[in-house]
Write an enzyme that holds these catalytic residues in place. Structure first.
Site, PDB file in Angstrom:
ATOM      1  N   ARG A  88     -12.733  -7.054  -9.777  1.00  0.00           N
ATOM      2  CA  ARG A  88     -12.252  -8.295  -9.145  1.00  0.00           C
ATOM      3  C   ARG A  88     -13.088  -8.527  -7.884  1.00  0.00           C
ATOM      4  NH1 ARG A  88      -6.853  -6.315 -11.102  1.00  0.00           N
ATOM      5  NH2 ARG A  88      -5.912  -8.039 -12.253  1.00  0.00           N
TER       6      ARG A  88
ATOM      7  N   GLU B 100      -7.463 -16.552 -20.558  1.00  0.00           N
ATOM      8  CA  GLU B 100      -6.231 -16.448 -19.780  1.00  0.00           C
ATOM      9  C   GLU B 100      -5.534 -17.789 -19.615  1.00  0.00           C
ATOM     10  OE1 GLU B 100      -7.077 -14.654 -15.974  1.00  0.00           O
ATOM     11  OE2 GLU B 100      -8.875 -15.851 -15.657  1.00  0.00           O
TER      12      GLU B 100
ATOM     13  N   ARG C  16       3.696 -16.349 -11.862  1.00  0.00           N
ATOM     14  CA  ARG C  16       3.712 -14.874 -11.928  1.00  0.00           C
ATOM     15  C   ARG C  16       4.165 -14.246 -10.617  1.00  0.00           C
ATOM     16  NH1 ARG C  16      -2.840 -13.660 -12.419  1.00  0.00           N
ATOM     17  NH2 ARG C  16      -2.520 -11.694 -11.345  1.00  0.00           N
TER      18      ARG C  16
ATOM     19  N   ASP D  58      -2.363 -13.930 -16.365  1.00  0.00           N
ATOM     20  CA  ASP D  58      -2.347 -15.390 -16.296  1.00  0.00           C
ATOM     21  C   ASP D  58      -1.947 -16.013 -17.626  1.00  0.00           C
ATOM     22  OD1 ASP D  58      -2.936 -16.249 -13.657  1.00  0.00           O
ATOM     23  OD2 ASP D  58      -4.891 -15.301 -13.878  1.00  0.00           O
TER      24      ASP D  58
ATOM     25  N   ARG E 246     -16.493  -9.546 -12.746  1.00  0.00           N
ATOM     26  CA  ARG E 246     -15.895 -10.874 -12.931  1.00  0.00           C
ATOM     27  C   ARG E 246     -16.327 -11.777 -11.785  1.00  0.00           C
ATOM     28  NH1 ARG E 246      -9.527 -11.846 -12.932  1.00  0.00           N
ATOM     29  NH2 ARG E 246      -9.749 -11.477 -10.705  1.00  0.00           N
TER      30      ARG E 246
ATOM     31  N   HIS F 155       0.830  -1.201   0.000  1.00  0.00           N
ATOM     32  CA  HIS F 155       0.000   0.000   0.000  1.00  0.00           C
ATOM     33  C   HIS F 155       0.863   1.250   0.000  1.00  0.00           C
ATOM     34  CE1 HIS F 155      -4.060  -1.835   1.312  1.00  0.00           C
ATOM     35  NE2 HIS F 155      -3.880  -1.833   0.019  1.00  0.00           N
TER      36      HIS F 155
ATOM     37  N   CYS G  76      -7.755  -6.991 -20.118  1.00  0.00           N
ATOM     38  CA  CYS G  76      -7.785  -6.400 -18.780  1.00  0.00           C
ATOM     39  C   CYS G  76      -6.559  -6.764 -17.950  1.00  0.00           C
ATOM     40  CB  CYS G  76      -9.068  -6.783 -18.045  1.00  0.00           C
ATOM     41  SG  CYS G  76      -9.253  -8.553 -17.847  1.00  0.00           S
TER      42      CYS G  76
HETATM   43  C1  PEP Z   1      -5.221 -11.550 -15.691  1.00  0.00           C
HETATM   44  O1  PEP Z   1      -4.916 -12.707 -15.407  1.00  0.00           O
HETATM   45  O2  PEP Z   1      -4.673 -10.889 -16.588  1.00  0.00           O
HETATM   46  C2  PEP Z   1      -6.260 -10.857 -14.916  1.00  0.00           C
HETATM   47  C3  PEP Z   1      -6.694  -9.665 -15.263  1.00  0.00           C
HETATM   48  O3  PEP Z   1      -6.726 -11.492 -13.819  1.00  0.00           O
HETATM   49  P1  PEP Z   1      -5.976 -11.533 -12.392  1.00  0.00           P
HETATM   50  O4  PEP Z   1      -4.764 -10.660 -12.485  1.00  0.00           O
HETATM   51  O5  PEP Z   1      -6.974 -11.063 -11.413  1.00  0.00           O
HETATM   52  O6  PEP Z   1      -5.658 -12.983 -12.267  1.00  0.00           O
HETATM   53 MG    MG Z   2      -6.249 -13.861 -14.175  1.00  0.00          MG
END
Ligand code: PEP
Ligand code: MG
Length: 579
Positions: free
Chosen positions: A302, A439, A473, A463, A338, A195, A510
């Site tokens: 999210r 993804e 990741r 993802d 989502r 943060h 996204c």
């Molecule tokens: C992604 O995987 O690009 C995504 C937007 O979802 P998250 O980062 O919430 O897994």
């Molecule tokens: Mg994702």
């Protein structure tokens, strides 16, 4: 002689100024027994410390100028809520009584227990919460130990125009120092998603975190340069370095002024192609601030945020109320909700898997897989989203789909949910668009199928990259493999966009790639027409769009997509960015 230190640049921009060392050294906590007769006094001492911590935070909050964005005050509110939360304000009292120990030790034990739970989860969101817990706990400990904040105050008085170098800073520290005119931050601790880092970014102050031993290497009052883009700090820079960085500051200033002029203007390319720019939302506190940006709507909500840090999932009504608030806040602009993406790096405190643990959670029961297995969790969310669709343009988007069976099951559950609502006489939008996130590589390769089955697609590059390149990741060691420009990743993105065009299904993106201006021209050239990103990136991405010619870019990108060598691809992407 100049000394260069490196860390992680978490907030861009360059600053030049004198160094101000601000150590928040570790507080040593000792355990000692409290006689039974004095236990209630010890409890009272703890309660008084909690009260004082609240007063301090309220005072900091009151000093925030009225025109400060809601996102910034939300950081202090989050700490206030934490001080008031039972896990910090009540649980230590039980420990004082049960263990007959001092308040500091009880608080430390509670802090350690909380942090252990978060550590096991390895979740970026919860890790951020972990930093917050430490900041709040340290504040209470300092009060209990009567550590005076006088030195702190004296130092703050002299900090105008200086660069703070510290072992660690809390969001409250950042805010107070910003108000006192501090121009940049360097910390030994810290991560990109803490943060503290997010706050520095939203305040636009150059910040580099993770600079090991910075407080030892740098000297009080010596001249410093902080370059938040590349994550470096230079001590005692020479004249040529100073000239170079002075130019950077002037250039950044001119750029910020130019970007301001784009506010309120549409995102349209030079050859007249309109682009939709949407925002990603992951914290309830962001809503008020994000509606101020001129985005075309929400491209990714999210919903995990509603399920975290609680012992039972929110019911249908609670979710409905939240989605309703959001749709009202966005006043007719589309909101893409989502469905729950839990599992792997995003864990809940609620045990949904009955203690079942998975050797490789990223490949296990995550997102839609978990939702299909747990209809009791999923159906209330589907009904809440559907009900909210009666209030405005809501789109429902489903993460991690990878095969036809999941698509059929999902559609069956949506049909069932609609039937239940109809039976109850509750209204919803019969034509609410249903979208799939692309993804998983399997979904991208089968994009033609997904494009025919769904009303829209959204590419989740975060993802998609990790699964395509088989690199976690979240793993710092394997991070060097995480390459958005890997030819395989680019092909999968291109395949998805092409399938969308062929079947008339809108395709959005996204993942983080969508909000990175280095990739905007590339994505436009690939045919992407809808981008969703953190609100702060909107104007920069818009400025690239408004200088681009998609007809020209698509020819250049066609050639780029034939390349395999990483260096050649990087050079070609850079060439797209030269206007
Ligand atoms: C992604 O995987 O690009 C995504 C937007 O979802 P998250 O980062 O919430 O897994
Ligand atoms: Mg994702």
């Amino acid at each position: 002689m100049a000394l260069m230190l490196s860390g992680i640049g978490v907030s861009r921009g360059v600053a030049i100024g004198p160094c101000q060392i601000f150590r928040r050294d570790e507080i040593e906590i000792l355990e000692y027994a409290i006689p039974r007769s004095l236990l209630m006094d010890e409890v009272a001492r703890f309660e008084a410390a909690i009260l004082k911590a609240k007063q301090q935070l309220r005072q900091i909050r009151q000093q925030i100028p009225a025109d400060t964005s809601a996102e910034i005050t939300a950081f202090i509110d989050a700490h206030l809520l934490m001080v008031e939360d039972e896990v910090l304000s009540r649980a230590p009292i039980n420990l004082i009584k049960r263990l007959q120990c001092n308040a500091e030790w009880a608080l430390k034990s509670q802090r350690d227990a909380l942090v252990t739970v978060f550590d096991v989860m390895d979740d970026p969101y919860l890790k951020t919460r972990c930093d917050d817990i430490d900041h709040v706990v340290n504040r209470i400990q300092r009060i209990l130990l009567s550590h005076s904040d006088h030195m702190h105050e004296a130092l703050l008085q002299q900090s105008r125009g200086s660069i703070i170098v510290s072992d660690q800073l809390s969001p409250a520290d950042i805010l107070q120092m910003y108000q006192r005119g501090v121009i940049a931050f360097i910390t030994e601790d810290g991560a990109t998603n803490s943060h503290t880092a997010i706050l520095a970014r939203s305040l636009g102050i150059p910040t580099v975190v993770g600079v090991h031993h910075a407080c030892d290497y740098l000297m009080q009052s010596e001249s410093l340069v902080v370059d938040g883009r590349y994550g470096i700090a230079i001590a005692s820079p020479d004249n040529s370095e100073l000239d170079f960085y002075q130019d950077c500051i002037e250039h950044d200033l001119a750029r910020t002024n130019a970007l301001k002029k784009l506010d309120g203007l549409p995102a349209v390319t030079l050859d007249g192609c309109g682009i939709r720019l949407m925002v990603n939302l992951e914290l309830a506190e962001e809503i008020a601030n994000v509606t101020q940006f001129d985005a075309d709507g929400v491209g990714l909500l999210r919903t995990e945020m509603l399920f975290m840090n609680r012992s039972a999932p929110p019911d249908e009504e609670e979710q409905y109320q939240f989605y309703a608030r959001l749709i009202r806040a966005f006043k007719g602009r589309p909101v893409t909700i989502r469905t729950l993406d839990i599992g792997a790096d995003k864990q809940l405190s609620i045990d949904l898997l009955d203690g079942h643990s998975c050797a490789n959670p990223a490949l296990g029961l995550r997102a839609i897989r978990l939702c299909l297995k747990e209809p009791r969790l999923f159906l209330p969310q589907l009904r809440a989203i559907l009900r909210a669709s009666a209030l405005g343009p809501i789109r429902m988007m489903v993460p991690m789909l990878s095969n036809m069976h999941e698509v059929q099951q999902l559609k069956q559950l949506v049909r069932m949910s609609k039937a239940v609502l109809r039976e109850k006489g509750q209204s919803f939008d019969e034509a609410m668009p249903l979208g799939a996130m692309i993804e998983v590589p399997a979904a991208a390769i089968s994009a033609a199928y997904f494009a025919q089955q769904f009303d829209f697609l959204s590419i989740g590059t975060n993802d998609l990259i990790q699964y395509t390149l088989a690199t976690d990741r979240m793993d710092a060691e394997a991070g060097y493999l995480y390459d958005p420009l890997h030819p395989a990743v680019l092909r999968l993105i291109s395949l998805t966009i092409e399938a969308g065009v062929r079947y008339g299904t809108p395709v959005s993106m996204c993942g983080e790639m969508a909000g990175d201006p280095r990739f905007t021209a590339l994505l436009l050239g690939m045919g992407l027409r809808e981008f969703s990103m953190h609100a702060v990136m909107l104007s920069e991405v818009k400025s690239v769009i408004n200088r681009s010619d998609v007809a020209l870019l698509s020819t250049q990108v066609e050639a780029l997509l034939k390349l395999y060598e990483s260096e050649a691809i990087n050079t070609a992407v850079e060439a797209l960015n030269v206007h």
